[in-house]
Structure formats: structure tokens, C-alpha cells
Design an enzyme around this catalytic site. Sequence first.
Site, short mmCIF file in Angstrom:
data_model
loop_
_atom_site.label_atom_id
_atom_site.label_comp_id
_atom_site.label_asym_id
_atom_site.label_seq_id
_atom_site.Cartn_x
_atom_site.Cartn_y
_atom_site.Cartn_z
NE ARG A 103 -48.70 38.51 66.05
CZ ARG A 103 -49.07 37.44 65.36
NH1 ARG A 103 -50.30 37.02 65.42
NH2 ARG A 103 -48.20 36.76 64.63
CB CYS A 136 -48.71 19.49 67.98
SG CYS A 136 -48.33 20.45 66.52
CG HIS A 137 -44.61 17.65 64.09
ND1 HIS A 137 -45.83 17.22 63.62
CD2 HIS A 137 -43.72 16.68 63.81
CE1 HIS A 137 -45.68 16.04 63.07
NE2 HIS A 137 -44.42 15.68 63.16
CB THR A 138 -45.55 23.40 67.56
OG1 THR A 138 -46.03 23.42 66.21
CG2 THR A 138 -45.03 24.77 67.92
CB CYS A 158 -57.08 43.86 67.13
SG CYS A 158 -56.98 42.32 66.21
CG HIS A 167 -49.98 23.81 70.67
ND1 HIS A 167 -48.87 23.03 70.78
CD2 HIS A 167 -50.37 23.72 69.39
CE1 HIS A 167 -48.59 22.50 69.60
NE2 HIS A 167 -49.50 22.90 68.73
CD GLU A 168 -52.61 19.29 68.12
OE1 GLU A 168 -53.05 18.16 68.35
OE2 GLU A 168 -52.03 19.57 67.06
NE ARG A 178 -51.45 16.43 66.41
CZ ARG A 178 -50.61 16.81 65.45
NH1 ARG A 178 -49.83 15.93 64.84
NH2 ARG A 178 -50.54 18.09 65.09
CB CYS A 200 -56.08 38.05 67.09
SG CYS A 200 -56.52 39.05 68.53
CB CYS A 260 -59.18 40.41 70.72
SG CYS A 260 -59.01 41.68 69.44
CB CYS A 279 -60.32 40.76 65.38
SG CYS A 279 -59.39 39.50 66.27
CB CYS A 327 -52.82 22.61 66.49
SG CYS A 327 -51.28 23.00 65.64
N1 LIG Z 1 -49.32 27.17 59.52
C1 LIG Z 1 -49.67 26.74 60.72
O1 LIG Z 1 -50.38 27.43 61.47
C2 LIG Z 1 -49.23 25.38 61.16
C3 LIG Z 1 -49.91 24.70 62.20
C4 LIG Z 1 -49.49 23.40 62.51
C5 LIG Z 1 -48.43 22.83 61.85
N2 LIG Z 1 -47.79 23.52 60.86
C6 LIG Z 1 -46.68 22.97 60.09
O2 LIG Z 1 -47.21 22.18 59.05
C7 LIG Z 1 -46.27 21.18 58.67
C8 LIG Z 1 -46.94 19.83 58.67
O3 LIG Z 1 -47.35 19.47 59.98
P1 LIG Z 1 -47.83 17.98 60.27
O4 LIG Z 1 -48.23 17.92 61.70
O5 LIG Z 1 -48.83 17.56 59.25
O6 LIG Z 1 -46.44 17.22 60.05
P2 LIG Z 1 -46.10 15.71 59.70
O7 LIG Z 1 -44.65 15.55 59.94
O8 LIG Z 1 -47.02 14.79 60.42
O9 LIG Z 1 -46.41 15.57 58.15
C9 LIG Z 1 -45.52 15.96 57.17
C10 LIG Z 1 -45.65 14.97 56.04
O10 LIG Z 1 -44.84 15.41 54.95
C11 LIG Z 1 -44.34 14.28 54.30
N3 LIG Z 1 -43.20 14.63 53.46
C12 LIG Z 1 -41.91 14.81 53.82
N4 LIG Z 1 -41.16 15.09 52.74
C13 LIG Z 1 -42.00 15.09 51.69
C14 LIG Z 1 -41.82 15.30 50.29
N5 LIG Z 1 -40.60 15.56 49.78
N6 LIG Z 1 -42.89 15.26 49.48
C15 LIG Z 1 -44.11 15.00 50.00
N7 LIG Z 1 -44.34 14.77 51.30
C16 LIG Z 1 -43.29 14.81 52.13
C17 LIG Z 1 -44.00 13.34 55.42
O11 LIG Z 1 -43.92 11.99 54.98
C18 LIG Z 1 -45.17 13.57 56.39
O12 LIG Z 1 -46.22 12.64 56.17
C19 LIG Z 1 -45.12 21.33 59.66
O13 LIG Z 1 -44.12 22.13 59.08
C20 LIG Z 1 -45.76 22.06 60.83
O14 LIG Z 1 -44.80 22.78 61.57
C21 LIG Z 1 -48.18 24.77 60.51
ZN LIG Z 2 -49.68 22.22 66.85
ZN LIG Z 3 -57.91 40.69 67.61
#
Ligand SMILES: NC(=O)c1ccc[n+]([C@@H]2O[C@H](COP(=O)([O-])OP(=O)(O)OC[C@H]3O[C@@H](n4cnc5c(N)ncnc54)[C@H](O)[C@@H]3O)[C@@H](O)[C@H]2O)c1
Ligand SMILES: [Zn+2]
Ligand SMILES: [Zn+2]
Length: 368
Positions: free
Chosen positions: A110, A40-42, A95, A62-63, A362, A106, A92, A98, A169
Site C-alpha cells: 500500500r 475511469c473517473h479516478t 498478509c 488502472h482498468e 465506459r 491487502c 498477496c 489476505c 475496477c
Molecule cells: N469503492 C471503490 O472501490 C470504487 C471503485 C470505483 C469507483 N468508485 C466510486 O463509485 C462512484 C460511482 O462510480 P461510477 O463510475 O459508477 O460513476 P458515474 O458517474 O458513472 O455514475 C454515478 C451515477 O450517479 C448518478 N447520480 C448522481 N446524483 C444522483 C442522485 N442524487 N440520485 C441518484 N443517482 C445520482 C449519476 O446520474 C450517475 O449515473 C464514484 O464515486 C466512484 O469514485 C468506488
Molecule cells: Zn476505476
Molecule cells: Zn495481502
Amino acid sequence: MKIRAAVLEEFGEPLVVQELDLAEPKEGEVLVRLVACGVCHTDMYTASGVDPSGYAPTVLGHEGAGVVEAVGPNVTSVEPGDHVVTLFSPQCGECVHCLDPRTNLCLAIREQQGKGYLPDGTTRLSRNGEDIRHFMGTSTFAEHTVMPEIALAKIDPEAPMDGAALFACGLSTGLGAAINTAKVQEGSTCVVFGAGMVGLGAVAGCRLQGAERIISVDLSDDRLELAKGQGATDTMVADENTVQRILDETDGFGADYTFEATGNVNVMRQAVEAARMAWGLCTVAGVAGKGETLDVVPRLLITGRRVAGSSFGGVKGREGVPQFVDRWMKGEIDVDPFISHHITLDDVNRGFELMEAQDGIRSVIDFN
Ligand SMILES: NC(=O)c1ccc[n+]([C@@H]2O[C@H](COP(=O)([O-])OP(=O)(O)OC[C@H]3O[C@@H](n4cnc5c(N)ncnc54)[C@H](O)[C@@H]3O)[C@@H](O)[C@H]2O)c1
Ligand SMILES: [Zn+2]
Ligand SMILES: [Zn+2]
């Protein structure tokens, strides 16, 4: 026990796959044998050194999806042989958060999790007697991991592990953004910005909620094609006029629900502006860079638009992830198109390269 794991040794350098020591699970902890893990990106974000809260050495990942091998004292909800998905966002069950249906954040572990320790403030990972920290409470770029019981979701043992890992994730984040956070109403119009794992999950979530129109917006034609497969009724290649085009498509009003899944604050702003006056709800799932802010004209809010953030899709993981997996098993969610590459643990850095090249959605590590 000895395990093989991918260690972040130095920020900005490739991960180093090597042998580590993994101690037995203590009270409330579980030993899991990983079967599959998404990249994943993270993970890449932390490996790059850009994440201000990052640390090294640590085992990323983490996935994860795997099988419980052993449990520590006082573990009651899982047993050896159970199939589980790892949760960086635990539940949990006790809390104040939760117990409240309004949130999935949760509070139990943390602080220690953020510092790289298990809930008792120590690590189970080490190398020649030197502690190696955990990552996101999961550290699933490894053959085995020890995790808190409250961070494991027990799933249908029939579910293929490679697909199950994605629910750890991005996929649950997207599905949950639509189902849990926005609670999309039947017959509504939705716009999803970004068609990566999170955005595609949100498209699927809008479809499952019975949305009538789902407009997927991305820069990539390939990804928009995938969005159609998940239920997008319209697709749009993003440009400087994206918001105006959405307004034109919706009688000048904007969409009932918009979702941001890019991490770009300019796109977040577009998602607010494309939400309908009176009741449009913009759900932000993307993670912005450090110090970046969201710029919104307040008048948009006074005239009825709302903005919500969503972490892990608002999903209380131990309950919600098994339910999502069940819906997948019933054929309501199509997971296979998200698995673009199967790789080995030794190839984990190639997983990062594929992600950087936006080659597929992925890469999934298969352990055997
Ligand atoms: N909130 C959470 O718990 C959580 C969990 C996982 C990931 N994320 C975040 O979610 C986001 C997306 O994750 P992902 O794995 O899908 O990423 P990804 O990079 O695979 O997808 C992002 C998409 O956005 C597109 N994009 C870029 N600029 C754009 C624009 N101007 N207009 C429209 N589309 C555009 C890209 O082409 C790409 O397909 C990331 O910021 C990631 O960190 C958040
Ligand atoms: Zn992730
Ligand atoms: Zn909890």
C-alpha cells in the site's frame, strides 16, 4: 524498452501521449502488454488535480487487461502468454488481511503504491533518465506496463479483452458490493443509487444473488434503461422525495439492502434512510470529496440499520476477478452494454470528455 504512454504532466491539462522508457521486470514483477484499458473517473479525478494525494508526472490508467510478455525472478503464478486483468487492489495471499475472509484490503504494498513506486520503492518508468512515477500500481494508459505479480488476476484466455478490462475496477466494485460486501440474500428487496459502472454492476450483483426486487435510482433515463437490462425490476428518477417514495414502495419499511454508487454524501444519507429498520444494510461504494462527511441520525442505527463501506467490492482480486470473468463467459453477466466507445491511446483525452458529458458508461482504449 520503448513504450508509448499517456502522461499526466500538469494537473488540469490534457494527458500527453509520448514515448517513454520501461525497464525490465525485477523480482516479483511482470511485464504486461496491454490489449485494452477502460477510462475511469479516478483517472480523470487525479488528472484534474483535485485529488490531494495526486502527483505528476505519472502514467495514469488502472482498468487494464493484457497479456504477460515476461516475468522477473521468482514469479511463479503467471507466465508469458497468460491473459491478465490489472488490480489496483492486490492480493498477496500472506498478509493478515489476505488471510482473513472479512476483507480484501491487502497490506503488502500500500505505502509504496500510494507514492507511485513499485514495491521496492523505485520506478520502471523513465524519460531521458528522469523517473516517471506509476499510478495505482498499474499505469495502464500505456502499451506495456511492469506490475507486481500480486496485482495481476489470471483470467480465461477466451474472454474478450475489452470487456475483461472493466472487471479491473468499476464492474467488479459493483458486483462485489452486492455479492461480497452485502451478501444479498435470495428473495430480498434492493435499492441501488446511481446507475454508472459501479451502480449497474451492483444491480447485476443483486440479480445474481437472487434478489426479488431491484430498484435502480438515477437522474438519467438512459442509464435507468441500462439498469433494466442488468436486472432492475423497478426504476426511479431521483428527486427530493426519493427516500419517501422508496418507503412507500416497501410497505413503509425500506429495503433489505441499499447501495450507494454516486459519491455524493447526500445520496449516501438517502441510502441509509432508505434501508429497512431492524436489518437493512446500506453499502457505500461511492468516493466522497475530501473533507465531506456522512450525516446520519443515530436513531436509524439503533433501530437496526447498518452501514458498510466497500472498496473494490470487497473482492480479493486474484481469486474473485477470474470468477467474475467466468460468470460473464457463462452468460450470467452482460458486459457489452457498458462498452460505449472504443478509442485509441492517442484519443485518451476524448475518453475524459465523453465521461464528463456522461456519454455512455465506459470508453475502452484498444491497443494494437
Ligand atoms: N469503492 C471503490 O472501490 C470504487 C471503485 C470505483 C469507483 N468508485 C466510486 O463509485 C462512484 C460511482 O462510480 P461510477 O463510475 O459508477 O460513476 P458515474 O458517474 O458513472 O455514475 C454515478 C451515477 O450517479 C448518478 N447520480 C448522481 N446524483 C444522483 C442522485 N442524487 N440520485 C441518484 N443517482 C445520482 C449519476 O446520474 C450517475 O449515473 C464514484 O464515486 C466512484 O469514485 C468506488
Ligand atoms: Zn476505476
Ligand atoms: Zn495481502
